[in-house]
Design a protein around this motif. Structure first.
Motif, PDB file in Angstrom:
ATOM      1  N   GLY A  80      33.068  36.226  50.825  1.00 23.25           N
ATOM      2  CA  GLY A  80      32.155  35.224  50.296  1.00 23.25           C
ATOM      3  C   GLY A  80      31.756  35.452  48.857  1.00 23.25           C
ATOM      4  O   GLY A  80      31.008  34.659  48.291  1.00 23.25           O
ATOM      5  N   SER A  81      32.245  36.530  48.225  1.00 26.32           N
ATOM      6  CA  SER A  81      31.923  36.831  46.828  1.00 26.32           C
ATOM      7  C   SER A  81      33.122  36.511  45.942  1.00 26.32           C
ATOM      8  O   SER A  81      34.240  36.970  46.196  1.00 26.32           O
ATOM      9  N   SER A  82      32.903  35.703  44.884  1.00 24.56           N
ATOM     10  CA  SER A  82      33.977  35.299  43.977  1.00 24.56           C
ATOM     11  C   SER A  82      34.002  36.194  42.754  1.00 24.56           C
ATOM     12  O   SER A  82      32.960  36.641  42.262  1.00 24.56           O
ATOM     13  N   ASN A  83      35.208  36.430  42.244  1.00 25.57           N
ATOM     14  CA  ASN A  83      35.357  37.276  41.074  1.00 25.57           C
ATOM     15  C   ASN A  83      36.550  36.791  40.252  1.00 25.57           C
ATOM     16  O   ASN A  83      37.670  36.670  40.773  1.00 25.57           O
ATOM     17  N   ASP A  84      36.322  36.481  38.972  1.00 25.43           N
ATOM     18  CA  ASP A  84      37.382  36.061  38.055  1.00 25.43           C
ATOM     19  C   ASP A  84      37.528  37.110  36.964  1.00 25.43           C
ATOM     20  O   ASP A  84      36.538  37.513  36.343  1.00 25.43           O
ATOM     21  N   GLU A  85      38.774  37.531  36.708  1.00 22.59           N
ATOM     22  CA  GLU A  85      39.032  38.566  35.724  1.00 22.59           C
ATOM     23  C   GLU A  85      40.227  38.168  34.872  1.00 22.59           C
ATOM     24  O   GLU A  85      41.054  37.355  35.282  1.00 22.59           O
ATOM     25  N   SER A  86      40.318  38.761  33.684  1.00 23.90           N
ATOM     26  CA  SER A  86      41.472  38.500  32.831  1.00 23.90           C
ATOM     27  C   SER A  86      41.756  39.704  31.954  1.00 23.90           C
ATOM     28  O   SER A  86      40.853  40.482  31.640  1.00 23.90           O
ATOM     29  N   GLY A  87      43.021  39.852  31.579  1.00 21.15           N
ATOM     30  CA  GLY A  87      43.436  40.886  30.652  1.00 21.15           C
ATOM     31  C   GLY A  87      44.390  40.288  29.642  1.00 21.15           C
ATOM     32  O   GLY A  87      45.057  39.288  29.908  1.00 21.15           O
TER      33      GLY A  87
ATOM     34  N   ILE B   1      43.037  49.518  33.505  1.00 17.63           N
ATOM     35  CA  ILE B   1      44.450  49.897  33.495  1.00 17.63           C
ATOM     36  C   ILE B   1      45.160  49.136  32.383  1.00 17.63           C
ATOM     37  O   ILE B   1      44.715  48.080  31.941  1.00 17.63           O
ATOM     38  N   ASN B   2      46.267  49.710  31.916  1.00 20.47           N
ATOM     39  CA  ASN B   2      47.205  49.008  31.049  1.00 20.47           C
ATOM     40  C   ASN B   2      48.375  48.584  31.921  1.00 20.47           C
ATOM     41  O   ASN B   2      49.108  49.428  32.444  1.00 20.47           O
ATOM     42  N   LYS B   3      48.532  47.280  32.081  1.00 20.43           N
ATOM     43  CA  LYS B   3      49.506  46.776  33.053  1.00 20.43           C
ATOM     44  C   LYS B   3      50.678  46.111  32.362  1.00 20.43           C
ATOM     45  O   LYS B   3      50.503  45.264  31.490  1.00 20.43           O
TER      46      LYS B   3
ATOM     47  N   PHE C 278      51.960  37.214  22.835  1.00 23.88           N
ATOM     48  CA  PHE C 278      50.591  37.470  23.267  1.00 23.88           C
ATOM     49  C   PHE C 278      50.469  37.007  24.705  1.00 23.88           C
ATOM     50  O   PHE C 278      50.790  35.852  25.024  1.00 23.88           O
ATOM     51  N   GLY C 279      50.060  37.894  25.611  1.00 20.45           N
ATOM     52  CA  GLY C 279      49.985  37.569  27.025  1.00 20.45           C
ATOM     53  C   GLY C 279      48.571  37.610  27.558  1.00 20.45           C
ATOM     54  O   GLY C 279      47.746  38.428  27.120  1.00 20.45           O
ATOM     55  N   ILE C 280      48.290  36.722  28.516  1.00 17.00           N
ATOM     56  CA  ILE C 280      46.983  36.667  29.175  1.00 17.00           C
ATOM     57  C   ILE C 280      47.214  36.585  30.681  1.00 17.00           C
ATOM     58  O   ILE C 280      47.842  35.643  31.167  1.00 17.00           O
ATOM     59  N   LEU C 281      46.745  37.574  31.405  1.00 17.52           N
ATOM     60  CA  LEU C 281      46.841  37.589  32.862  1.00 17.52           C
ATOM     61  C   LEU C 281      45.459  37.319  33.444  1.00 17.52           C
ATOM     62  O   LEU C 281      44.500  38.030  33.127  1.00 17.52           O
ATOM     63  N   THR C 282      45.345  36.283  34.267  1.00 18.94           N
ATOM     64  CA  THR C 282      44.062  35.940  34.877  1.00 18.94           C
ATOM     65  C   THR C 282      44.180  36.032  36.392  1.00 18.94           C
ATOM     66  O   THR C 282      45.216  35.700  36.966  1.00 18.94           O
ATOM     67  N   THR C 283      43.122  36.499  37.025  1.00 18.01           N
ATOM     68  CA  THR C 283      43.088  36.576  38.482  1.00 18.01           C
ATOM     69  C   THR C 283      41.790  35.964  38.996  1.00 18.01           C
ATOM     70  O   THR C 283      40.769  35.953  38.305  1.00 18.01           O
ATOM     71  N   SER C 284      41.868  35.451  40.195  1.00 11.29           N
ATOM     72  CA  SER C 284      40.693  34.890  40.856  1.00 11.29           C
ATOM     73  C   SER C 284      40.718  35.348  42.304  1.00 11.29           C
ATOM     74  O   SER C 284      41.743  35.213  42.986  1.00 11.29           O
ATOM     75  N   SER C 285      39.611  35.912  42.774  1.00  6.11           N
ATOM     76  CA  SER C 285      39.559  36.390  44.149  1.00  6.11           C
ATOM     77  C   SER C 285      38.248  35.989  44.804  1.00  6.11           C
ATOM     78  O   SER C 285      37.225  35.824  44.142  1.00  6.11           O
ATOM     79  N   GLU C 286      38.314  35.824  46.100  1.00  3.57           N
ATOM     80  CA  GLU C 286      37.118  35.562  46.898  1.00  3.57           C
ATOM     81  C   GLU C 286      37.202  36.448  48.130  1.00  3.57           C
ATOM     82  O   GLU C 286      38.045  36.229  49.015  1.00  3.57           O
TER      83      GLU C 286
END
Length: 202
Positions: free
Chosen positions: A134-141, A183-185, A123-131
């Motif tokens: 000045g706008s922050s965005n956290d995502e995960s798949g 997307i399916n990555k 089971f895999g979890i990919l998380t990303t964090s970007s700024e």
């Protein structure tokens, strides 16, 4: 988050399904490199993957089966430290977690080393964090897949345990949404690791 709890519960069930009466298990700390997971920050194609250093820990429990080889259950959890990017005031970082539940067959040899091979679920979890701007965005798949693996354990080569090397390929895709695009990555890939099997218990 529900998928994460499901995976953790599954890993715990796999661990405790092994015979507790045996009272012996093996601790498996390991390090390595995963060649193909996460986003390649040097590419504009979402499908391109990057590699990163891997840190993991697992355990082994023997299975109570009559077989010509030793069979063990090997649950483990690991994190892959993936490359990020920083340009101007914009930043991007990412991390990949993987939970494994493998069954491994060990082929003991009189020469002091033990080849092994196995397969299991992941089971895999990919998380990303970007700024950006000045706008922050956290995502995960996240997603489920399966492993095939093989390696060699050098029995009692150290006073406290047995070193091992392992090659594993994970077939796994995460369902990911980034920048409004679903997307399916590919997030499994080839992992080459080395560690130490440390026996604990009676």
């Amino acid at each position: 988050m529900r998928k994460l709890f499901t995976a953790l519960t599954l890993a715990l069930c796999v661990s405790f399904a092994a015979p507790q009466a045996a009272a012996q298990f093996v601790l498996l700390p390991y390090l390595g490199y995963n060649t193909g997971t996460g986003f390649d920050t040097d590419s504009n194609d979402f499908n391109d993957t990057a590699g990163g250093f891997l840190i993991g820990i697992g355990t082994e429990f023997p299975l109570p089966l009559e077989a010509p080889v030793v069979l063990v259950v090997r649950p483990s959890v690991e994190v892959v430290l993936l490359p990020g990017e920083e340009e101007g005031g914009d930043e991007f970082s990412q991390t990949y977690f993987q939970i494994n539940g493998d069954v491994v067959a060990k082929f003991a040899q009189p020469s002091g080393f033990t080849p092994f091979a196995g397969a299991g679920i992941a089971f895999g979890i990919l998380t990303t964090s970007s700024e950006i701007g000045g706008s922050s965005n956290d995502e995960s798949g996240s997603g489920f897949g399966f492993n095939v693996l093989g390696g060699i354990e050098f029995v009692n080569a150290l006073p406290f345990g047995s070193p091992f090397v392992q090659v594993r390929y994970t077939f796994l895709e995460v369902e990911f949404e980034t920048a409004g695009i679903e997307i399916n990555k590919d997030s499994g890939g080839l992992a080459v690791v080395g560690g130490v099997a440390i026996p604990l218990g009676n």
